[in-house]
Scaffold this active site. Structure first.
Site, PDB file in Angstrom:
ATOM      1  CG  HIS A 140      -8.348   2.347   8.112  1.00 13.48           C
ATOM      2  ND1 HIS A 140      -8.778   1.061   8.339  1.00 13.48           N
ATOM      3  CD2 HIS A 140      -7.309   2.244   7.243  1.00 13.48           C
ATOM      4  CE1 HIS A 140      -8.037   0.219   7.639  1.00 13.48           C
ATOM      5  NE2 HIS A 140      -7.139   0.909   6.964  1.00 13.48           N
ATOM      6  CD  GLU A 143      -2.605  -7.183   5.570  1.00 10.26           C
ATOM      7  OE1 GLU A 143      -3.826  -7.273   5.761  1.00 10.26           O
ATOM      8  OE2 GLU A 143      -2.044  -6.126   5.205  1.00 10.26           O
ATOM      9  CB  ALA A 177       0.671  -0.982   7.648  1.00 10.28           C
ATOM     10  CB  VAL A 181       3.687   4.573   3.337  1.00  2.47           C
ATOM     11  CG1 VAL A 181       3.263   6.028   3.412  1.00  2.47           C
ATOM     12  CG2 VAL A 181       5.104   4.447   2.795  1.00  2.47           C
ATOM     13  CB  ILE A 182       0.200   4.116   8.092  1.00  4.54           C
ATOM     14  CG1 ILE A 182       0.679   2.654   8.124  1.00  4.54           C
ATOM     15  CG2 ILE A 182      -1.277   4.207   8.482  1.00  4.54           C
ATOM     16  CD1 ILE A 182       0.718   2.054   9.516  1.00  4.54           C
ATOM     17  CG  PHE A 211      -2.168   0.765   1.058  1.00  8.38           C
ATOM     18  CD1 PHE A 211      -3.228   0.245   0.338  1.00  8.38           C
ATOM     19  CD2 PHE A 211      -2.285   2.033   1.597  1.00  8.38           C
ATOM     20  CE1 PHE A 211      -4.394   0.969   0.166  1.00  8.38           C
ATOM     21  CE2 PHE A 211      -3.442   2.763   1.430  1.00  8.38           C
ATOM     22  CZ  PHE A 211      -4.502   2.236   0.711  1.00  8.38           C
ATOM     23  CG  PHE A 248       8.363   0.679  13.425  1.00  7.51           C
ATOM     24  CD1 PHE A 248       7.350  -0.250  13.308  1.00  7.51           C
ATOM     25  CD2 PHE A 248       8.047   2.028  13.336  1.00  7.51           C
ATOM     26  CE1 PHE A 248       6.041   0.152  13.102  1.00  7.51           C
ATOM     27  CE2 PHE A 248       6.745   2.441  13.127  1.00  7.51           C
ATOM     28  CZ  PHE A 248       5.737   1.502  13.009  1.00  7.51           C
ATOM     29  CB  THR A 289     -12.102   6.885   8.507  1.00  8.83           C
ATOM     30  OG1 THR A 289     -10.987   6.120   8.031  1.00  8.83           O
ATOM     31  CG2 THR A 289     -12.985   7.305   7.331  1.00  8.83           C
TER      32      THR A 289
END
Length: 156
Positions: free
Chosen positions: A90, A60, A58, A82-83, A24, A115, A88
């Site tokens: 989420h 997973e 992320a 990358v988040i 993602f 990390f 929302t």
């Protein structure tokens, strides 16, 4: 009496690395992978000792990292992804669970796990941390992994 200091060195020679990266936001994730590989090679590591493992997102990362860490094929795991915050909740759930899960894998396996997952407010911040204004967090995560493997060796 003299204080003894134990620190990890920054030589990657002979270390086997597993890079687990979420797909993602892959155009940024790939920059993190490139930064990690660059760091490993600059510090004496070999591309032959680097395996890139891709997972969907992320969330997973912890389970895939655990599976790879327990395989015995790697001396260190580097998690990358990358988040980016959206409109929302989420983001909060995924960021928290990925972080906690990855930390837990390190404790369970006793293999150095670093990390390199970006958690940013927007796309611009993510791009900055993947090789522009704020350096490359993939490089930083790899550097930490190199040091931790060597530190673990000294600790027995």
């Amino acid at each position: 009496m003299q204080v003894q200091n134990i620190e990890g060195t920054l030589t990657a020679q002979g270390i086997r690395f597993g890079l687990v990266v979420s797909r993602f936001n892959d155009f940024i994730g790939q920059k993190l992978v490139e930064g990690a590989i660059d760091c490993i090679v600059r510090h004496g590591g070999s591309a032959d000792n680097i395996t890139v493992i891709r997972c969907p997102g992320a969330f997973e990362l912890p389970s895939v990292t655990r599976k790879a860490a327990m395989s015995g094929k790697f001396d260190a795991m580097i998690t990358l992804g990358v988040i980016i915050r959206g409109s929302t909740p989420h983001f909060d759930v995924i960021a928290a669970e990925a972080t906690k899960g990855i930390a837990q894998v390190g404790l369970e396996t006793m293999i150095p796990i670093t990390f390199g997952v970006l958690t940013t407010e927007n796309l611009e911040q993510a791009i900055e941390r993947a090789g522009t204004k704020a350096g490359n967090k993939g490089f930083d995560a790899a550097l930490g992994a190199i040091e931790m493997v060597n530190l673990y060796k000294q600790l027995g």
